[in-house]
Design a protein around this motif. Structure first.
Motif, PDB file in Angstrom:
ATOM      1  N   LEU A 101       1.172 -23.144   2.024  1.00 53.22           N
ATOM      2  CA  LEU A 101       1.341 -21.827   1.407  1.00 53.22           C
ATOM      3  C   LEU A 101       0.021 -21.070   1.250  1.00 53.22           C
ATOM      4  CD1 LEU A 101       3.869 -22.798  -1.414  1.00 53.22           C
ATOM      5  CD2 LEU A 101       4.364 -21.396   0.596  1.00 53.22           C
ATOM      6  N   VAL A 105      -0.484 -17.003   1.794  1.00 56.16           N
ATOM      7  CA  VAL A 105      -0.582 -16.092   0.657  1.00 56.16           C
ATOM      8  C   VAL A 105      -2.026 -15.710   0.341  1.00 56.16           C
ATOM      9  CG1 VAL A 105      -0.012 -15.778  -1.780  1.00 56.16           C
ATOM     10  CG2 VAL A 105       1.525 -17.078  -0.292  1.00 56.16           C
ATOM     11  N   ARG A 107      -4.727 -16.491   2.348  1.00 53.04           N
ATOM     12  CA  ARG A 107      -5.527 -16.380   3.576  1.00 53.04           C
ATOM     13  C   ARG A 107      -6.629 -17.425   3.641  1.00 53.04           C
ATOM     14  NH1 ARG A 107      -6.179  -9.789   4.430  1.00 53.04           N
ATOM     15  NH2 ARG A 107      -3.934  -9.341   4.466  1.00 53.04           N
ATOM     16  N   LEU A 152       4.029 -23.211  -5.509  1.00 55.93           N
ATOM     17  CA  LEU A 152       4.058 -21.754  -5.680  1.00 55.93           C
ATOM     18  C   LEU A 152       3.296 -21.345  -6.937  1.00 55.93           C
ATOM     19  CD1 LEU A 152       7.773 -20.977  -4.740  1.00 55.93           C
ATOM     20  CD2 LEU A 152       5.738 -20.343  -3.437  1.00 55.93           C
ATOM     21  N   ILE A 155      -0.368 -21.337  -6.321  1.00 61.75           N
ATOM     22  CA  ILE A 155      -0.772 -20.172  -5.540  1.00 61.75           C
ATOM     23  C   ILE A 155      -0.872 -18.946  -6.443  1.00 61.75           C
ATOM     24  CG2 ILE A 155      -0.095 -18.608  -3.684  1.00 61.75           C
ATOM     25  CD1 ILE A 155      -1.093 -21.348  -2.754  1.00 61.75           C
ATOM     26  N   GLY A 159      -4.385 -16.972  -7.297  1.00 65.23           N
ATOM     27  CA  GLY A 159      -4.545 -15.555  -7.019  1.00 65.23           C
ATOM     28  C   GLY A 159      -4.953 -14.741  -8.230  1.00 65.23           C
TER      29      GLY A 159
END
Length: 281
Positions: A101, A105, A107, A152, A155, A159
């Motif tokens: 993932l 998401v 990069r 998830l 992530i 972020g």
């Protein structure tokens, strides 16, 4: 930090498994969440009080809270049926999900070596689940769902980690877990012994410390690399499973576990070899 964090979370899982044999899952989760708010509030005070709870992105906090609460309920329920070691080993497809993932998401780079390691890790997970075996149960798929949802969440945190404080992420997520658990537990509440309450309090300390250390770990490295260090949780689960319940994995489970661990070690070595040498011009 990540290794210490996952050790604390695995200890929490073992303590929760001891309690949910006698107490409804939602009640145990709600009370543990209530106990967990105490160390969270202490850390909040140490971090600056209400200022540390400021929110820059409501969406990030909602996402992190929901993606903590849902996996907790699913995973603790799976522990009522599965051995701790098996549930933990299957859950450790989580770093593989994160590795897949993160490039999509965030990069982050995922080279061919990491792709091969991810495939190897999933092959090991397939051996542990053994969908064609006589002992296969759909419950074995629950830790896989937890692994995906937890990936998830990492992530989402990765972020937003530079804009949100760790204590704020913990406070709002822990509050949601406690509220949902107590609300659901109110319908199936059963009397509890002092021993069970003590175990839940210890689980809350372990869980809170684990989430904090893992969140801080994400602050200092990319999500896919930090996820690899969570494989140490397999060792913790095997030791705790044997010590508390006499769990001894089958030969096929050992082979699958070895593949998962090898994939993690390879990913770490691959990342280290690909990193630039700071001593070279």
């Amino acid at each position: 930090m990540t290794v210490v964090g996952i050790g604390c979370v695995t200890l929490n899982d073992a303590l929760m498994k001891l309690v949910v044999d006698d107490v409804p899952v939602s009640q145990a989760i709600g009370l543990r969440g209530l106990f967990a708010l105490l160390p969270v509030l202490f850390m909040t005070f140490r971090a600056g009080g209400l200022y540390a709870l400021r929110v820059h992105s409501v969406a990030a906090h909602v996402g992190a809270a929901v993606l903590l609460a849902a996996p907790i309920f699913v995973y603790i329920y799976s522990l009522t049926v599965l051995p701790l070691s098996i549930a933990t080993i299957i859950f450790f497809t989580n770093p593989l999900f994160v590795a897949v993932l993160a490039p999509l998401v965030l990069r982050e780079r995922l080279g061919r070596g990491r792709v091969a390691a991810v495939l190897l890790g999933f092959a090991g997970a397939a051996l542990v689940v053994n969908p064609t075996g006589a002992q296969f149960s759909v419950v074995l798929m629950l830790p896989l769902l937890v692994a995906l949802l937890s990936g998830l969440r990492e992530i989402v945190i990765r972020g937003s980690i530079h804009n949100e404080t760790s204590v704020a992420l913990m406070f709002y997520s822990t509050t949601l877990v406690a509220v949902l658990g107590l609300a659901a537990g109110a319908f199936v509440w059963v009397p509890m012994s002092g021993e069970d309450l003590l175990i839940l309090a210890l689980a809350a300390i372990a869980f809170t410390g684990g989430i904090y250390f893992m969140t801080e770990g994400l602050r200092y490295g990319d999500a896919s690399l930090m996820a690899v260090f969570k494989y140490s949780g397999i060792v913790w689960s095997l030791l705790l499973g044997f010590a508390l319940w006499g769990e001894v994995p089958s030969a096929l489970t050992w082979v699958g576990t070895a593949l998962i661990v090898v994939s993690g070690v390879y990913t770490v070595l691959r990342h280290a070899s690909a990193a630039p040498d700071p001593t070279r011009p």
